[in-house]
Each structure stands twice: as structure tokens, then as C-alpha cells.
Scaffold this motif. Structure first.
Motif, PDB file in Angstrom:
ATOM      1  N   THR A  33       0.726  -0.766   0.342  1.00  0.00           N
ATOM      2  CA  THR A  33       0.498   0.231   0.176  1.00  0.00           C
ATOM      3  C   THR A  33       1.014   1.165   0.283  1.00  0.00           C
ATOM      4  O   THR A  33       0.466   1.799  -1.046  1.00  0.00           O
ATOM      5  CB  THR A  33      -0.985   0.143   1.117  1.00  0.00           C
ATOM      6  N   SER A  34       1.812   1.195   0.725  1.00  0.00           N
ATOM      7  CA  SER A  34       2.841   2.473   0.323  1.00  0.00           C
ATOM      8  C   SER A  34       3.319   2.589  -0.671  1.00  0.00           C
ATOM      9  O   SER A  34       3.417   3.716  -1.366  1.00  0.00           O
ATOM     10  CB  SER A  34       3.845   2.393   1.551  1.00  0.00           C
ATOM     11  N   PHE A  35       3.820   1.669  -1.575  1.00  0.00           N
ATOM     12  CA  PHE A  35       4.355   1.721  -2.595  1.00  0.00           C
ATOM     13  C   PHE A  35       3.265   2.091  -3.288  1.00  0.00           C
ATOM     14  O   PHE A  35       3.524   3.013  -4.485  1.00  0.00           O
ATOM     15  CB  PHE A  35       4.847   0.470  -2.826  1.00  0.00           C
ATOM     16  N   TYR A  36       1.665   1.813  -3.595  1.00  0.00           N
ATOM     17  CA  TYR A  36       1.459   2.032  -4.016  1.00  0.00           C
ATOM     18  C   TYR A  36       0.611   3.444  -4.013  1.00  0.00           C
ATOM     19  O   TYR A  36       0.232   4.451  -5.013  1.00  0.00           O
ATOM     20  CB  TYR A  36      -0.559   1.509  -4.237  1.00  0.00           C
ATOM     21  N   GLU A  37       0.453   3.476  -3.032  1.00  0.00           N
ATOM     22  CA  GLU A  37       0.285   5.305  -2.993  1.00  0.00           C
ATOM     23  C   GLU A  37       1.407   6.861  -3.138  1.00  0.00           C
ATOM     24  O   GLU A  37       0.642   7.203  -3.728  1.00  0.00           O
ATOM     25  CB  GLU A  37      -0.335   5.485  -1.164  1.00  0.00           C
ATOM     26  N   TYR A  38       2.259   5.872  -2.701  1.00  0.00           N
ATOM     27  CA  TYR A  38       3.555   7.113  -3.223  1.00  0.00           C
ATOM     28  C   TYR A  38       3.481   6.924  -4.931  1.00  0.00           C
ATOM     29  O   TYR A  38       2.797   8.020  -5.487  1.00  0.00           O
ATOM     30  CB  TYR A  38       5.096   5.622  -2.882  1.00  0.00           C
ATOM     31  N   GLY A  39       2.957   6.031  -5.556  1.00  0.00           N
ATOM     32  CA  GLY A  39       3.252   5.777  -7.361  1.00  0.00           C
ATOM     33  C   GLY A  39       1.846   6.570  -7.800  1.00  0.00           C
ATOM     34  O   GLY A  39       1.868   6.970  -8.275  1.00  0.00           O
ATOM     35  N   TRP A  40       0.554   6.093  -6.823  1.00  0.00           N
ATOM     36  CA  TRP A  40      -0.547   6.435  -8.066  1.00  0.00           C
ATOM     37  C   TRP A  40      -1.800   7.505  -6.743  1.00  0.00           C
ATOM     38  O   TRP A  40      -2.585   7.910  -7.064  1.00  0.00           O
ATOM     39  CB  TRP A  40      -1.708   5.264  -8.433  1.00  0.00           C
ATOM     40  N   GLY A  41      -1.038   7.680  -5.416  1.00  0.00           N
ATOM     41  CA  GLY A  41      -2.014   8.680  -5.019  1.00  0.00           C
ATOM     42  C   GLY A  41      -3.023   7.913  -4.123  1.00  0.00           C
ATOM     43  O   GLY A  41      -3.012   6.335  -4.362  1.00  0.00           O
ATOM     44  N   GLU A  42      -4.540   7.934  -3.774  1.00  0.00           N
ATOM     45  CA  GLU A  42      -5.505   7.411  -3.030  1.00  0.00           C
ATOM     46  C   GLU A  42      -6.429   6.756  -3.984  1.00  0.00           C
ATOM     47  O   GLU A  42      -7.377   6.004  -3.857  1.00  0.00           O
ATOM     48  CB  GLU A  42      -5.779   8.502  -2.365  1.00  0.00           C
TER      49      GLU A  42
END
Length: 96
Positions: A33-42
Motif C-alpha cells: 500500500t505504501s508503494f501504491y500510494e507513493y506511485g498513484w496516490g489514493e
């Protein structure tokens, strides 16, 4: 606990992995989730963009459109059965 300890190649063993599977799964999804939020936001979604509109603005506009289409009203309960992190539903809730 460190995620790597659950893998044999990092010194973990199968018994540790099996006995602590829920901890391993939680740690994996926290990390992912940390990686996803970093790359794509919410949101992992995209929406058509109008000229001069940012990606975030287009997504927010589309989420507001969905809330209107669904006829959501204050106090209604909604279930988000997605496979993301809930960003679109949080924006829809703020809007309505």
C-alpha cells in the motif's frame, strides 16, 4: 517482526510462516500500500481530462459524478468492495 523472516532464503522457516500467516499478510499489504500510494496516490483509477485539468482534478470530478449518479444521500451506508485502499470512496463520502 521483519517481513523477510518469513522466507527460508532469509533465515525463516515454514513453521514460522504458517503460524504467523496473518502477521505476514498484514505486513505485505502495509508495504504494498505504501508503494501504491507513493506511485498513484489514493486512487488507482484514471478519468478523461478536460483541457487545463490535472489528473487529480479529473479523478475527483469523476468520483463526484459517480456519487451523483448513485443518488447517495447523507447517512446512507455504502460498501466499498474494491481491491484498492479506499481513496475513491473517501472522496465520494466527503463530497456527499
Amino acid at each position: 517482526m521483519v517481513y523477510e523472516k518469513y522466507h527460508v532464503c532469509f533465515g525463516g522457516d515454514e513453521e514460522t510462516r504458517k503460524s504467523n500467516y496473518s502477521d505476514m499478510v498484514n505486513k505485505y499489504y502495509d508495504l504494498a500500500t505504501s508503494f501504491y500510494e507513493y506511485g498513484w496516490g489514493e486512487s488507482f483509477h484514471f478519468a478523461h481530462r478536460w483541457k487545463g485539468e490535472s489528473l487529480r482534478e479529473s479523478i475527483k470530478r469523476h468520483e463526484h459524478f459517480l456519487a451523483l449518479q448513485l443518488g447517495l444521500k447523507r447517512g446512507m451506508k455504502v460498501l466499498d468492495v474494491g481491491c484498492g485502499i479506499g481513496g475513491p470512496l473517501r472522496e465520494i463520502a466527503r463530497f456527499r
